[in-house]
Design a protein around this motif. Structure first.
Motif, PDB file in Angstrom:
ATOM      1  N   LEU A  65       0.839  -1.191   0.000  1.00  0.00           N
ATOM      2  CA  LEU A  65       0.000   0.000   0.000  1.00  0.00           C
ATOM      3  C   LEU A  65       0.876   1.244   0.000  1.00  0.00           C
ATOM      4  O   LEU A  65       2.000   1.224   0.504  1.00  0.00           O
ATOM      5  N   LYS A  66       0.325   2.311  -0.544  1.00  0.00           N
ATOM      6  CA  LYS A  66       0.978   3.617  -0.483  1.00  0.00           C
ATOM      7  C   LYS A  66       0.081   4.551   0.311  1.00  0.00           C
ATOM      8  O   LYS A  66      -1.092   4.721  -0.027  1.00  0.00           O
ATOM      9  N   VAL A  67       0.625   5.123   1.369  1.00  0.00           N
ATOM     10  CA  VAL A  67      -0.085   6.091   2.186  1.00  0.00           C
ATOM     11  C   VAL A  67       0.552   7.444   1.929  1.00  0.00           C
ATOM     12  O   VAL A  67       1.773   7.584   2.015  1.00  0.00           O
ATOM     13  N   SER A  68      -0.263   8.442   1.589  1.00  0.00           N
ATOM     14  CA  SER A  68       0.250   9.783   1.294  1.00  0.00           C
ATOM     15  C   SER A  68      -0.423  10.800   2.196  1.00  0.00           C
ATOM     16  O   SER A  68      -1.638  10.762   2.392  1.00  0.00           O
ATOM     17  N   SER A  69       0.382  11.696   2.738  1.00  0.00           N
ATOM     18  CA  SER A  69      -0.138  12.842   3.469  1.00  0.00           C
ATOM     19  C   SER A  69       0.196  14.081   2.647  1.00  0.00           C
ATOM     20  O   SER A  69       0.776  13.979   1.560  1.00  0.00           O
ATOM     21  N   ALA A  70      -0.112  15.246   3.159  1.00  0.00           N
ATOM     22  CA  ALA A  70       0.245  16.478   2.460  1.00  0.00           C
ATOM     23  C   ALA A  70       1.753  16.684   2.434  1.00  0.00           C
ATOM     24  O   ALA A  70       2.269  17.460   1.649  1.00  0.00           O
ATOM     25  N   ARG A  71       2.483  15.937   3.272  1.00  0.00           N
ATOM     26  CA  ARG A  71       3.935  16.117   3.392  1.00  0.00           C
ATOM     27  C   ARG A  71       4.756  15.085   2.626  1.00  0.00           C
ATOM     28  O   ARG A  71       5.827  15.400   2.127  1.00  0.00           O
ATOM     29  N   ALA A  72       4.322  13.831   2.612  1.00  0.00           N
ATOM     30  CA  ALA A  72       5.172  12.763   2.066  1.00  0.00           C
ATOM     31  C   ALA A  72       4.320  11.537   1.773  1.00  0.00           C
ATOM     32  O   ALA A  72       3.103  11.542   1.986  1.00  0.00           O
ATOM     33  N   SER A  73       4.967  10.479   1.293  1.00  0.00           N
ATOM     34  CA  SER A  73       4.263   9.196   1.118  1.00  0.00           C
ATOM     35  C   SER A  73       5.121   8.086   1.706  1.00  0.00           C
ATOM     36  O   SER A  73       6.327   8.247   1.919  1.00  0.00           O
ATOM     37  N   TYR A  74       4.478   6.945   1.956  1.00  0.00           N
ATOM     38  CA  TYR A  74       5.102   5.820   2.649  1.00  0.00           C
ATOM     39  C   TYR A  74       4.526   4.546   2.042  1.00  0.00           C
ATOM     40  O   TYR A  74       3.312   4.459   1.849  1.00  0.00           O
ATOM     41  N   VAL A  75       5.364   3.572   1.762  1.00  0.00           N
ATOM     42  CA  VAL A  75       4.913   2.317   1.163  1.00  0.00           C
ATOM     43  C   VAL A  75       5.318   1.162   2.077  1.00  0.00           C
ATOM     44  O   VAL A  75       6.465   1.092   2.527  1.00  0.00           O
ATOM     45  N   ALA A  76       4.382   0.268   2.343  1.00  0.00           N
ATOM     46  CA  ALA A  76       4.644  -0.930   3.143  1.00  0.00           C
ATOM     47  C   ALA A  76       3.524  -1.937   2.862  1.00  0.00           C
ATOM     48  O   ALA A  76       2.548  -1.631   2.185  1.00  0.00           O
ATOM     49  N   LYS A  77       3.678  -3.132   3.419  1.00  0.00           N
ATOM     50  CA  LYS A  77       2.672  -4.177   3.238  1.00  0.00           C
ATOM     51  C   LYS A  77       1.441  -3.909   4.096  1.00  0.00           C
ATOM     52  O   LYS A  77       1.535  -3.355   5.193  1.00  0.00           O
ATOM     53  N   ALA A  78       0.298  -4.352   3.590  1.00  0.00           N
ATOM     54  CA  ALA A  78      -0.962  -4.224   4.327  1.00  0.00           C
ATOM     55  C   ALA A  78      -1.060  -5.324   5.378  1.00  0.00           C
ATOM     56  O   ALA A  78      -0.728  -6.476   5.115  1.00  0.00           O
ATOM     57  N   MET A  79      -1.493  -4.942   6.566  1.00  0.00           N
ATOM     58  CA  MET A  79      -1.874  -5.909   7.584  1.00  0.00           C
ATOM     59  C   MET A  79      -3.372  -5.675   7.825  1.00  0.00           C
ATOM     60  O   MET A  79      -3.768  -4.705   8.472  1.00  0.00           O
ATOM     61  N   VAL A  80      -4.185  -6.528   7.242  1.00  0.00           N
ATOM     62  CA  VAL A  80      -5.638  -6.375   7.329  1.00  0.00           C
ATOM     63  C   VAL A  80      -6.092  -6.920   8.681  1.00  0.00           C
ATOM     64  O   VAL A  80      -5.720  -8.021   9.081  1.00  0.00           O
ATOM     65  N   THR A  81      -6.892  -6.126   9.398  1.00  0.00           N
ATOM     66  CA  THR A  81      -7.265  -6.483  10.767  1.00  0.00           C
ATOM     67  C   THR A  81      -8.715  -6.128  11.068  1.00  0.00           C
ATOM     68  O   THR A  81      -9.278  -5.220  10.456  1.00  0.00           O
ATOM     69  N   ARG A  82      -9.269  -6.832  12.006  1.00  0.00           N
ATOM     70  CA  ARG A  82     -10.594  -6.479  12.532  1.00  0.00           C
ATOM     71  C   ARG A  82     -10.459  -5.632  13.797  1.00  0.00           C
ATOM     72  O   ARG A  82     -11.439  -5.232  14.390  1.00  0.00           O
ATOM     73  N   ARG A  83      -9.230  -5.369  14.189  1.00  0.00           N
ATOM     74  CA  ARG A  83      -8.957  -4.620  15.416  1.00  0.00           C
ATOM     75  C   ARG A  83      -9.351  -3.152  15.305  1.00  0.00           C
ATOM     76  O   ARG A  83      -9.749  -2.543  16.284  1.00  0.00           O
ATOM     77  N   ILE A  84      -9.233  -2.585  14.110  1.00  0.00           N
ATOM     78  CA  ILE A  84      -9.595  -1.176  13.904  1.00  0.00           C
ATOM     79  C   ILE A  84     -10.950  -1.144  13.206  1.00  0.00           C
ATOM     80  O   ILE A  84     -11.120  -1.743  12.151  1.00  0.00           O
ATOM     81  N   LYS A  85     -11.889  -0.452  13.786  1.00  0.00           N
ATOM     82  CA  LYS A  85     -13.252  -0.365  13.237  1.00  0.00           C
ATOM     83  C   LYS A  85     -13.479   1.001  12.585  1.00  0.00           C
ATOM     84  O   LYS A  85     -12.932   2.003  13.034  1.00  0.00           O
ATOM     85  N   PRO A  86     -14.299   1.056  11.540  1.00  0.00           N
ATOM     86  CA  PRO A  86     -14.663   2.361  10.963  1.00  0.00           C
ATOM     87  C   PRO A  86     -15.406   3.200  12.008  1.00  0.00           C
ATOM     88  O   PRO A  86     -16.084   2.669  12.881  1.00  0.00           O
ATOM     89  N   MET A  87     -15.233   4.509  11.908  1.00  0.00           N
ATOM     90  CA  MET A  87     -15.911   5.433  12.819  1.00  0.00           C
ATOM     91  C   MET A  87     -16.995   6.174  12.047  1.00  0.00           C
ATOM     92  O   MET A  87     -16.911   6.292  10.826  1.00  0.00           O
ATOM     93  N   PRO A 119      11.466   7.155   7.600  1.00  0.00           N
ATOM     94  CA  PRO A 119      10.607   6.969   8.770  1.00  0.00           C
ATOM     95  C   PRO A 119       9.173   7.420   8.484  1.00  0.00           C
ATOM     96  O   PRO A 119       8.951   8.366   7.734  1.00  0.00           O
ATOM     97  N   VAL A 120       8.227   6.728   9.087  1.00  0.00           N
ATOM     98  CA  VAL A 120       6.817   7.055   8.886  1.00  0.00           C
ATOM     99  C   VAL A 120       6.500   8.458   9.398  1.00  0.00           C
ATOM    100  O   VAL A 120       5.567   9.091   8.925  1.00  0.00           O
ATOM    101  N   ASN A 121       7.297   8.967  10.332  1.00  0.00           N
ATOM    102  CA  ASN A 121       7.019  10.297  10.865  1.00  0.00           C
ATOM    103  C   ASN A 121       7.177  11.401   9.827  1.00  0.00           C
ATOM    104  O   ASN A 121       6.793  12.538  10.077  1.00  0.00           O
ATOM    105  N   LEU A 122       7.711  11.087   8.640  1.00  0.00           N
ATOM    106  CA  LEU A 122       7.728  12.087   7.569  1.00  0.00           C
ATOM    107  C   LEU A 122       6.312  12.426   7.105  1.00  0.00           C
ATOM    108  O   LEU A 122       6.075  13.495   6.556  1.00  0.00           O
ATOM    109  N   LEU A 123       5.377  11.495   7.326  1.00  0.00           N
ATOM    110  CA  LEU A 123       3.982  11.741   6.947  1.00  0.00           C
ATOM    111  C   LEU A 123       3.308  12.756   7.861  1.00  0.00           C
ATOM    112  O   LEU A 123       2.400  13.458   7.452  1.00  0.00           O
TER     113      LEU A 123
END
Length: 147
Positions: A65-87, A119-123
């Motif tokens: 997956l690629k995650v992009s913020s207004a500052r940067a982007s980050y690429v890593a593998k997806a870990m699909v989980t039921r732990r996080i629920k939509p709000m 580092p992810v903190n660039l996002l």
């Protein structure tokens, strides 16, 4: 002093997913990427996403997956989980994703032939808690797509 990185994404710009960064139980901040046991337990970064969002994106666990913020982007593998629920925010389904902070720059994984990561903190935005002068960037808006 302001820089070009002092910016935030907005929902109007397509940044509609809430991202948070966090630590893993198996790791201690950034230095455990130099400990062989910790690298063996969790050998590479991942992006934790709810199963509902994975279904909408057509993504399976382990795909990039690629995650992009207004500052940067980050690429890593997806870990699909039921732990996080939509709000439900203002009557709209809103997704949250999570990215551990433990990888970046150098470490054992890189020495084993894997590439170094930014580092992810660039996002995250540059926001400082005015009382403690510590970073306050554990929640920010991103876009997410298949890499």
């Amino acid at each position: 002093m302001k820089t070009e990185l002092d910016k935030y994404g907005s929902i109007d710009e397509g940044y509609a997913v809430v991202c948070t960064t966090y630590r893993l139980t198996e790791h201690y901040h950034f230095w455990t990427k130099h400990n062989p046991m910790n690298v063996q337990l969790v050998p590479e970064p991942f992006i934790e996403i709810p199963v509902e969002l994975a279904d909408e994106l057509g993504v399976k666990g382990g795909e990039r997956l690629k995650v992009s913020s207004a500052r940067a982007s980050y690429v890593a593998k997806a870990m699909v989980t039921r732990r996080i629920k939509p709000m439900l925010i203002d009557g709209k389904k809103t997704y949250q994703i999570g990215i551990p902070i433990h990888w970046g720059y150098r470490g054992i994984a890189e020495e084993e032939g894997r590439t170094a990561l930014d580092p992810v903190n660039l996002l995250s935005p540059t926001v400082i808690d005015p009382n403690a002068f510590t970073p306050e960037y554990k929640g920010f808006l991103v876009k997410i797509e298949r890499a």
